[in-house]
Design a protein around this motif. Structure first.
Motif, PDB file in Angstrom:
ATOM      1  N   ASP A 197       0.864  -1.175   0.000  1.00  0.00           N
ATOM      2  CA  ASP A 197       0.000   0.000   0.000  1.00  0.00           C
ATOM      3  C   ASP A 197       0.903   1.227   0.000  1.00  0.00           C
ATOM      4  O   ASP A 197       2.115   1.107   0.014  1.00  0.00           O
ATOM      5  N   HIS A 198       0.308   2.385  -0.026  1.00  0.00           N
ATOM      6  CA  HIS A 198       1.074   3.626  -0.175  1.00  0.00           C
ATOM      7  C   HIS A 198       1.142   4.459   1.101  1.00  0.00           C
ATOM      8  O   HIS A 198       1.437   5.648   1.048  1.00  0.00           O
ATOM      9  N   ASP A 199       0.899   3.841   2.246  1.00  0.00           N
ATOM     10  CA  ASP A 199       0.994   4.542   3.524  1.00  0.00           C
ATOM     11  C   ASP A 199       2.367   4.283   4.133  1.00  0.00           C
ATOM     12  O   ASP A 199       2.583   3.275   4.795  1.00  0.00           O
ATOM     13  N   LEU A 200       3.277   5.207   3.905  1.00  0.00           N
ATOM     14  CA  LEU A 200       4.635   5.044   4.420  1.00  0.00           C
ATOM     15  C   LEU A 200       4.778   5.518   5.860  1.00  0.00           C
ATOM     16  O   LEU A 200       5.815   5.313   6.483  1.00  0.00           O
TER      17      LEU A 200
ATOM     18  N   ALA B  20      10.015  -1.171   2.763  1.00  0.00           N
ATOM     19  CA  ALA B  20       9.425   0.007   2.128  1.00  0.00           C
ATOM     20  C   ALA B  20      10.312   0.450   0.975  1.00  0.00           C
ATOM     21  O   ALA B  20      11.537   0.296   1.017  1.00  0.00           O
ATOM     22  N   THR B  21       9.672   0.987  -0.057  1.00  0.00           N
ATOM     23  CA  THR B  21      10.374   1.640  -1.153  1.00  0.00           C
ATOM     24  C   THR B  21      10.081   3.131  -1.026  1.00  0.00           C
ATOM     25  O   THR B  21       9.502   3.567  -0.025  1.00  0.00           O
ATOM     26  N   ASP B  22      10.419   3.900  -2.032  1.00  0.00           N
ATOM     27  CA  ASP B  22      10.162   5.336  -1.976  1.00  0.00           C
ATOM     28  C   ASP B  22       8.678   5.674  -1.882  1.00  0.00           C
ATOM     29  O   ASP B  22       8.305   6.694  -1.314  1.00  0.00           O
ATOM     30  N   ASP B  23       7.808   4.797  -2.443  1.00  0.00           N
ATOM     31  CA  ASP B  23       6.391   5.143  -2.465  1.00  0.00           C
ATOM     32  C   ASP B  23       5.443   4.050  -1.965  1.00  0.00           C
ATOM     33  O   ASP B  23       4.236   4.241  -1.968  1.00  0.00           O
ATOM     34  N   THR B  24       5.971   2.902  -1.546  1.00  0.00           N
ATOM     35  CA  THR B  24       5.096   1.828  -1.067  1.00  0.00           C
ATOM     36  C   THR B  24       5.689   1.105   0.133  1.00  0.00           C
ATOM     37  O   THR B  24       6.896   1.048   0.310  1.00  0.00           O
ATOM     38  N   LYS B  25       4.771   0.552   0.939  1.00  0.00           N
ATOM     39  CA  LYS B  25       5.131  -0.316   2.066  1.00  0.00           C
ATOM     40  C   LYS B  25       4.655  -1.715   1.683  1.00  0.00           C
ATOM     41  O   LYS B  25       3.505  -1.898   1.281  1.00  0.00           O
ATOM     42  N   HIS B  26       5.535  -2.715   1.796  1.00  0.00           N
ATOM     43  CA  HIS B  26       5.240  -4.082   1.378  1.00  0.00           C
ATOM     44  C   HIS B  26       5.288  -5.030   2.566  1.00  0.00           C
ATOM     45  O   HIS B  26       6.183  -4.936   3.401  1.00  0.00           O
TER      46      HIS B  26
END
Length: 142
Positions: free
Chosen positions: A92-95, A128-134
């Motif tokens: 998702d995109h909640d970092l 996490a990447t620059d724009d997503t949490k996995h």
């Protein structure tokens, strides 16, 4: 129980299939499509899954539900493979938030998906990447 391991899945993984969900209503389609990706067969009405596909589908549903409920859309679910393993990766995109195991939450709080993933999979982790949490979980192929 402790905390989740912070690392991406092995770099040798290959993406088999990807789904993007924006609403919980799309979860039933994910389950059917994921079963087909895992087995090569369409799941007939009333048919039950074998153990491994059933566990992967259950964990995918739980983690995707958590991402839809607590994260920022879209939720991205990827089925990866390497050697004799499947890896489920839900993003998702909640970092701003860090995945928490349910045993660290107050009694009665929701979000038992990570606990279920730990119980049914071989390994679970997050990154996490620059724009997503996995969050990922690995399973044997058979």
């Amino acid at each position: 129980m402790g905390s989740l391991r912070t690392s991406p899945p092995l770099p040798e993984t290959v993406e088999v299939r990807r789904w993007m969900l924006a609403t919980p209503a799309e979860l039933s389609g994910l389950r059917a499509s994921l079963h087909e990706a895992l087995t090569g067969n369409v799941l007939a009405d009333g048919e039950s899954l074998d153990d491994i596909p059933e566990q992967v589908v259950l964990v995918a549903t739980e983690l995707a539900t958590n991402a839809l409920r607590h994260g920022m859309p879209p939720t991205i679910i990827r089925l990866l493979t390497y050697d004799d393993h499947f890896v489920l990766d839900v993003a998702d995109h909640d970092l701003a938030s860090v995945p928490e195991l349910a045993d660290t939450r107050p009694q009665g709080a929701s979000g038992r998906g990570l606990q279920l993933a730990r119980a049914l999979s071989l390994d679970v982790g997050w990154y996490a990447t620059d724009d997503t949490k996995h969050i990922w979980a690995s399973f044997p192929r058979s």
